[in-house]
Scaffold this motif. Sequence first.
Motif, mmCIF file in Angstrom:
data_model
loop_
_atom_site.group_PDB
_atom_site.id
_atom_site.type_symbol
_atom_site.label_atom_id
_atom_site.label_comp_id
_atom_site.label_asym_id
_atom_site.label_seq_id
_atom_site.Cartn_x
_atom_site.Cartn_y
_atom_site.Cartn_z
ATOM 1 N N GLN A 97 27.522 11.432 7.973
ATOM 2 C CA GLN A 97 26.338 10.961 7.247
ATOM 3 C C GLN A 97 25.180 10.639 8.186
ATOM 4 O OE1 GLN A 97 27.881 7.748 4.784
ATOM 5 N NE2 GLN A 97 27.908 9.113 3.024
ATOM 6 N N GLU A 110 21.771 18.319 0.683
ATOM 7 C CA GLU A 110 22.999 17.558 0.833
ATOM 8 C C GLU A 110 23.691 17.407 -0.521
ATOM 9 O OE1 GLU A 110 21.384 13.991 2.361
ATOM 10 O OE2 GLU A 110 21.262 14.700 4.434
ATOM 11 N N GLY A 114 25.713 12.455 0.327
ATOM 12 C CA GLY A 114 24.772 12.349 1.424
ATOM 13 C C GLY A 114 25.175 13.140 2.642
ATOM 14 N N HIS A 144 16.746 9.642 10.771
ATOM 15 C CA HIS A 144 18.188 9.620 10.962
ATOM 16 C C HIS A 144 18.507 8.997 12.306
ATOM 17 C CE1 HIS A 144 16.632 13.387 12.553
ATOM 18 N NE2 HIS A 144 17.593 13.347 13.444
ATOM 19 N N ARG A 443 19.364 3.969 9.723
ATOM 20 C CA ARG A 443 19.670 4.900 8.642
ATOM 21 C C ARG A 443 19.777 4.121 7.340
ATOM 22 N NH1 ARG A 443 23.872 6.961 5.511
ATOM 23 N NH2 ARG A 443 25.311 5.394 6.346
ATOM 24 N N SER A 446 22.912 5.831 1.738
ATOM 25 C CA SER A 446 22.754 6.919 0.771
ATOM 26 C C SER A 446 22.856 6.367 -0.643
ATOM 27 C CB SER A 446 23.817 7.991 0.992
ATOM 28 O OG SER A 446 25.103 7.492 0.651
#
Length: 467
Positions: A97, A110, A114, A144, A443, A446
């Motif tokens: 991820q 994706e 995620g 990311h 990050r 998700s």
Amino acid sequence: MYSFQQWIYFFFFLLGTFTAVLQAQEKPKELPKEIIVAEKEPLLQKTELIRVITKDEINKDIPYLSEVLKRVIGIRINESGGIGQYATALIRGSSNQQIKIYKNGMPISENRFGTVDLSKVSLANAESIEIYKGFVPANLGSSHMGAAINIITNKKEDRDGAEGSTRLTYGSFNSFLFSTNMNEINSKYLINLSLDYTDAKNNYKFHNDRGTPYNNADDSNDLKTNNSFQELNIQNEVTRKYENVQLAVSFSGKSGSQELGGPQNSIIKEAKNLYNELSLTSLFKSNFETHLHWESSLLTSMNNNLLSDPLGEIGFATDRTKNSLYKIVNKNYLHWDVSENFYANFLMEPKSELNNKNDKLNQQDSYWKRNSFLLTFEPGLKLWLEKLEIKSGLSFFYNADNVNKFDQKEISNSNSHFDMQLSGKYISNSNNLFKTSFGKVYRAPSLYELFGDTGVVVGNQQLKNES
């Protein structure tokens, strides 16, 4: 009567033969003499830690990303089976991820978890693969914290004429692969068309202990079936070249079926996953004189995934769960050579994602939605005849999420963070290159981690940014 699969094989054989005939009939052209100046390798050009996989290396394996990455040192591939079975990567401790997958700088769609299933990323028309083991350049975009993989399909433009190639492979577990690729390049246009089809049975014998490892009386040797995988990929790209401008449009379509064999000691007969994906990308490139380069691209994609389990073999009941994921990404990138020694990169990337789901109870009004915005500034400095290069980066990321579970009220959530990084390289001589980088990145969770699957799995809305 011939089966449908046999007709597919016959069609691909004719298409490959036709491609070979066209290539053989291509008349040789006399090109004007030119002085060719070798370009620097990406390893020397970039301050980031990068590994480039060439076309020759790609052609050594079955052209799927999971198979090619198995050869790369520092990358671990986690698979759930043979060809076409779910696969993810771990790079220098970064989880799946935390790793972003791109094609020509645009993010690959994706799934609802995620992540990207690497076993279904075709490399049939790939020219090279860039692997960033850490920080990534601003032109890739997307916030990311882990590594990144960028698949390059663009053909070199320093040649004229038509070319084509065809590949036919047969291997273990009754695996069959056909791929064909055709290109037309001239001073005004670059046209690419590729098609590949993969079919693998993936059946194998195994020792079945019936879930009782200490009781040998009920053991048997069984055949693990319902593991087959079929997929058809079509990709097309057209580029129009002007003096200082390029316009490109690319289309890709994918359709496949993956049977679900289930755990080791079970024999599944009917469960399978049906999927299709369509994406359209438009790209505008412009060079203003020699010091300003601008790129603007727009990606729209649709991904449908249908889990069919008519006998209730892997679910809680008879099930036909459908997930539809829609995505729009607009990326605007500007590179400015302010002087011989100083440059600056700017990136603005708004993105919108929507995931609709028909769950086990056939509810029609369950969905996820995320709108996000990324802004990046990346200045760089070159010194001592470009032997030393230092680059810094500052990014701001914001996302607003919404989810609706069945007949409940809509749930909202928002998040924002800043990323900072610094990287550099030093070339002491022709044999020694030193690189270093450090920074603080985040990050955002998700949608699946925040809200679950709007069905059985429950998410955690209290999750904070991972750093």
